[in-house]
Motif scaffolding. Structure first.
Motif, PDB file in Angstrom:
ATOM      1  N   ASP A  25      19.426 -16.272   8.043  1.00 37.95           N
ATOM      2  CA  ASP A  25      19.930 -17.187   7.023  1.00 37.95           C
ATOM      3  C   ASP A  25      19.576 -16.689   5.621  1.00 37.95           C
ATOM      4  OD1 ASP A  25      21.142 -19.965   6.531  1.00 37.95           O
ATOM      5  OD2 ASP A  25      19.251 -20.079   5.414  1.00 37.95           O
ATOM      6  N   LEU A  26      18.338 -16.230   5.437  1.00 37.40           N
ATOM      7  CA  LEU A  26      17.913 -15.743   4.124  1.00 37.40           C
ATOM      8  C   LEU A  26      18.583 -14.416   3.766  1.00 37.40           C
ATOM      9  CD1 LEU A  26      14.114 -16.678   4.200  1.00 37.40           C
ATOM     10  CD2 LEU A  26      15.984 -17.873   3.022  1.00 37.40           C
ATOM     11  N   ARG A  27      18.941 -13.631   4.751  1.00 34.74           N
ATOM     12  CA  ARG A  27      19.697 -12.388   4.465  1.00 34.74           C
ATOM     13  C   ARG A  27      21.099 -12.726   3.955  1.00 34.74           C
ATOM     14  NH1 ARG A  27      17.280  -9.378   9.520  1.00 34.74           N
ATOM     15  NH2 ARG A  27      15.587  -8.309   8.451  1.00 34.74           N
ATOM     16  N   GLN A  28      21.657 -13.811   4.446  1.00 35.50           N
ATOM     17  CA  GLN A  28      22.995 -14.234   4.015  1.00 35.50           C
ATOM     18  C   GLN A  28      22.955 -14.854   2.615  1.00 35.50           C
ATOM     19  OE1 GLN A  28      25.806 -13.693   5.858  1.00 35.50           O
ATOM     20  NE2 GLN A  28      24.459 -12.610   7.266  1.00 35.50           N
ATOM     21  N   ASP A  29      21.857 -15.562   2.318  1.00 38.21           N
ATOM     22  CA  ASP A  29      21.738 -16.252   1.037  1.00 38.21           C
ATOM     23  C   ASP A  29      20.256 -16.343   0.681  1.00 38.21           C
ATOM     24  OD1 ASP A  29      21.750 -17.889  -1.181  1.00 38.21           O
ATOM     25  OD2 ASP A  29      22.710 -19.592  -0.196  1.00 38.21           O
ATOM     26  N   ARG A  30      19.818 -15.575  -0.274  1.00 36.41           N
ATOM     27  CA  ARG A  30      18.394 -15.511  -0.614  1.00 36.41           C
ATOM     28  C   ARG A  30      18.000 -16.500  -1.706  1.00 36.41           C
ATOM     29  NH1 ARG A  30      15.618 -11.155  -1.399  1.00 36.41           N
ATOM     30  NH2 ARG A  30      14.489 -12.007  -3.153  1.00 36.41           N
ATOM     31  N   ASP A  84      14.485 -16.845  -3.980  1.00 36.93           N
ATOM     32  CA  ASP A  84      14.481 -16.696  -5.435  1.00 36.93           C
ATOM     33  C   ASP A  84      14.033 -17.978  -6.124  1.00 36.93           C
ATOM     34  OD1 ASP A  84      15.378 -14.109  -5.040  1.00 36.93           O
ATOM     35  OD2 ASP A  84      17.489 -14.645  -5.345  1.00 36.93           O
ATOM     36  N   HIS A  85      14.483 -19.107  -5.626  1.00 36.91           N
ATOM     37  CA  HIS A  85      14.084 -20.408  -6.177  1.00 36.91           C
ATOM     38  C   HIS A  85      12.562 -20.571  -6.097  1.00 36.91           C
ATOM     39  CE1 HIS A  85      13.937 -24.724  -6.887  1.00 36.91           C
ATOM     40  NE2 HIS A  85      13.251 -24.842  -5.763  1.00 36.91           N
ATOM     41  N   HIS A  86      11.994 -20.273  -4.942  1.00 38.32           N
ATOM     42  CA  HIS A  86      10.551 -20.431  -4.780  1.00 38.32           C
ATOM     43  C   HIS A  86       9.766 -19.401  -5.591  1.00 38.32           C
ATOM     44  CE1 HIS A  86      11.722 -23.202  -1.637  1.00 38.32           C
ATOM     45  NE2 HIS A  86      10.491 -23.681  -1.726  1.00 38.32           N
ATOM     46  N   ALA A  87      10.272 -18.196  -5.695  1.00 38.98           N
ATOM     47  CA  ALA A  87       9.600 -17.183  -6.512  1.00 38.98           C
ATOM     48  C   ALA A  87       9.566 -17.602  -7.979  1.00 38.98           C
ATOM     49  CB  ALA A  87      10.293 -15.833  -6.356  1.00 38.98           C
ATOM     50  N   ASP A  88      10.634 -18.261  -8.449  1.00 42.69           N
ATOM     51  CA  ASP A  88      10.695 -18.729  -9.836  1.00 42.69           C
ATOM     52  C   ASP A  88       9.877 -19.997 -10.056  1.00 42.69           C
ATOM     53  OD1 ASP A  88      12.380 -16.641 -10.491  1.00 42.69           O
ATOM     54  OD2 ASP A  88      14.214 -17.842 -10.340  1.00 42.69           O
ATOM     55  N   GLU A  89      10.017 -20.959  -9.143  1.00 43.42           N
ATOM     56  CA  GLU A  89       9.414 -22.282  -9.329  1.00 43.42           C
ATOM     57  C   GLU A  89       7.941 -22.347  -8.938  1.00 43.42           C
ATOM     58  OE1 GLU A  89      10.947 -24.969 -10.760  1.00 43.42           O
ATOM     59  OE2 GLU A  89      12.597 -23.569 -11.154  1.00 43.42           O
ATOM     60  N   LEU A  90       7.508 -21.521  -8.005  1.00 44.55           N
ATOM     61  CA  LEU A  90       6.135 -21.600  -7.500  1.00 44.55           C
ATOM     62  C   LEU A  90       5.326 -20.352  -7.850  1.00 44.55           C
ATOM     63  CD1 LEU A  90       6.748 -23.056  -3.924  1.00 44.55           C
ATOM     64  CD2 LEU A  90       6.249 -24.297  -6.033  1.00 44.55           C
ATOM     65  N   ASP A  91       5.592 -19.782  -9.017  1.00 44.58           N
ATOM     66  CA  ASP A  91       4.934 -18.525  -9.358  1.00 44.58           C
ATOM     67  C   ASP A  91       3.419 -18.652  -9.521  1.00 44.58           C
ATOM     68  OD1 ASP A  91       5.201 -19.973 -11.692  1.00 44.58           O
ATOM     69  OD2 ASP A  91       5.867 -18.275 -12.908  1.00 44.58           O
ATOM     70  N   ASP A  92       2.872 -19.887  -9.539  1.00 43.13           N
ATOM     71  CA  ASP A  92       1.421 -20.088  -9.579  1.00 43.13           C
ATOM     72  C   ASP A  92       0.814 -20.204  -8.186  1.00 43.13           C
ATOM     73  OD1 ASP A  92       1.291 -19.991 -12.311  1.00 43.13           O
ATOM     74  OD2 ASP A  92       1.360 -22.169 -12.579  1.00 43.13           O
ATOM     75  N   LYS A 126       2.391 -15.419  -5.457  1.00 40.33           N
ATOM     76  CA  LYS A 126       1.760 -14.330  -6.207  1.00 40.33           C
ATOM     77  C   LYS A 126       1.594 -13.098  -5.328  1.00 40.33           C
ATOM     78  CE  LYS A 126      -1.021 -17.107  -9.399  1.00 40.33           C
ATOM     79  NZ  LYS A 126      -2.405 -17.475  -9.768  1.00 40.33           N
ATOM     80  N   ARG A 127       1.113 -13.326  -4.101  1.00 41.53           N
ATOM     81  CA  ARG A 127       0.905 -12.203  -3.174  1.00 41.53           C
ATOM     82  C   ARG A 127       2.222 -11.525  -2.830  1.00 41.53           C
ATOM     83  NH1 ARG A 127       1.605 -11.771   2.075  1.00 41.53           N
ATOM     84  NH2 ARG A 127       1.637 -14.017   2.464  1.00 41.53           N
ATOM     85  N   LEU A 128       3.262 -12.327  -2.529  1.00 41.28           N
ATOM     86  CA  LEU A 128       4.565 -11.753  -2.171  1.00 41.28           C
ATOM     87  C   LEU A 128       5.158 -10.952  -3.322  1.00 41.28           C
ATOM     88  CD1 LEU A 128       6.085 -14.737  -0.159  1.00 41.28           C
ATOM     89  CD2 LEU A 128       5.388 -12.507   0.761  1.00 41.28           C
ATOM     90  N   ILE A 129       5.024 -11.465  -4.539  1.00 42.05           N
ATOM     91  CA  ILE A 129       5.547 -10.752  -5.716  1.00 42.05           C
ATOM     92  C   ILE A 129       4.762  -9.454  -5.931  1.00 42.05           C
ATOM     93  CG2 ILE A 129       5.732 -10.856  -8.240  1.00 42.05           C
ATOM     94  CD1 ILE A 129       6.492 -13.859  -7.879  1.00 42.05           C
ATOM     95  N   ARG A 130       3.446  -9.528  -5.796  1.00 42.36           N
ATOM     96  CA  ARG A 130       2.608  -8.333  -5.965  1.00 42.36           C
ATOM     97  C   ARG A 130       2.977  -7.273  -4.919  1.00 42.36           C
ATOM     98  NH1 ARG A 130      -1.753 -10.946  -5.938  1.00 42.36           N
ATOM     99  NH2 ARG A 130      -2.259 -10.727  -3.730  1.00 42.36           N
ATOM    100  N   ASN A 157       6.088  -5.161  -5.443  1.00 46.13           N
ATOM    101  CA  ASN A 157       5.907  -4.041  -6.353  1.00 46.13           C
ATOM    102  C   ASN A 157       7.101  -3.837  -7.297  1.00 46.13           C
ATOM    103  OD1 ASN A 157       4.310  -2.007  -7.375  1.00 46.13           O
ATOM    104  ND2 ASN A 157       5.161  -0.450  -5.990  1.00 46.13           N
ATOM    105  N   GLY A 158       7.489  -4.925  -7.966  1.00 46.89           N
ATOM    106  CA  GLY A 158       8.572  -4.830  -8.938  1.00 46.89           C
ATOM    107  C   GLY A 158       9.966  -5.075  -8.375  1.00 46.89           C
ATOM    108  N   GLU A 159      10.088  -5.105  -7.077  1.00 50.34           N
ATOM    109  CA  GLU A 159      11.370  -5.389  -6.422  1.00 50.34           C
ATOM    110  C   GLU A 159      11.433  -6.893  -6.111  1.00 50.34           C
ATOM    111  OE1 GLU A 159      13.795  -3.114  -5.751  1.00 50.34           O
ATOM    112  OE2 GLU A 159      12.558  -1.667  -6.830  1.00 50.34           O
ATOM    113  N   PRO A 160      12.618  -7.399  -5.770  1.00 54.16           N
ATOM    114  CA  PRO A 160      12.687  -8.806  -5.330  1.00 54.16           C
ATOM    115  C   PRO A 160      11.866  -8.992  -4.043  1.00 54.16           C
ATOM    116  CG  PRO A 160      14.878  -7.959  -5.820  1.00 54.16           C
ATOM    117  CD  PRO A 160      13.934  -6.783  -5.864  1.00 54.16           C
ATOM    118  N   VAL A 161      11.298 -10.183  -3.890  1.00 53.00           N
ATOM    119  CA  VAL A 161      10.543 -10.495  -2.672  1.00 53.00           C
ATOM    120  C   VAL A 161      11.461 -10.278  -1.476  1.00 53.00           C
ATOM    121  CG1 VAL A 161       9.417 -12.335  -1.364  1.00 53.00           C
ATOM    122  CG2 VAL A 161       9.018 -12.124  -3.839  1.00 53.00           C
TER     123      VAL A 161
END
Length: 168
Positions: free
Chosen positions: A76-81, A85-93, A98-102, A105-109
């Motif tokens: 499902d997430l491969r079809q529509d991510r 993206d919403h959680h990476a933007d809204e829950l960046d604290d 934080k771990r997933l973004i780190r 390494n500069g790419e999308p989670v």
């Protein structure tokens, strides 16, 4: 009031009112998560031994059910991510984000990393109510403390996932 004894669930009573309600609840450990389990029953349907046995089998083999649910989430997430993206933007604290973004390494989670980080929080067992094909609903979240948004995976009687829905 109708009652029924089952080897896994114990003594159950069919709801006496016109509404579907929880007739059994418990918890299970799945990986590092403790998952709430609720058995819902419809007062008009009675209780079916075969259906209850199927639920008991699913709960006894919960890792297999989790594997099927996560495969459906991944697809499902491969079809529509957008959920990622919403959680990476809204829950960046949130620590998990934080771990997933780190780790990205500069790419999308990544879909695989995000799916692996999701935690099961609740399993609903629906004894003949609603959809004939979806009897088990498994709710997954990325961070229950930071968000009430989850992915609900509906699973058919045979253990195959039939849908993934974004809910809150």
């Amino acid at each position: 009031m109708k009652s029924f004894d089952h080897p896994y669930f114990g003594h159950l009573e069919v709801p006496p009112v016109d509404e579907t309600e929880v007739i059994w609840d418990g918890t299970a450990t799945l990986g590092s998560s403790e998952v709430e389990i609720r058995l819902w029953a419809d007062p008009d349907c009675g209780l079916d031994t075969g259906e209850l046995d199927t639920f008991a089998t699913h709960l006894t083999h919960l890792p297999a059910l989790d594997t099927a649910a996560r495969a459906a989430i991944r697809e499902d997430l491969r079809q529509d991510r957008y959920f990622i993206d919403h959680h990476a933007d809204e829950l960046d604290d949130a620590e998990v984000i934080k771990r997933l973004i780190r780790e990205a390494n500069g790419e999308p989670v990544g879909v695989d990393a995000f799916t692996a980080a999701m935690r099961p929080v609740r399993i609903g067992l629906w004894h003949p109510t609603g959809e004939a094909e979806a009897r088990v609903v498994m709710d997954y979240t990325i961070d229950a403390a930071a968000s009430d948004e989850l992915l609900a995976v509906k699973v058919a009687r045979d253990g195959t996932a039939v849908s993934v829905d974004w809910e809150s």
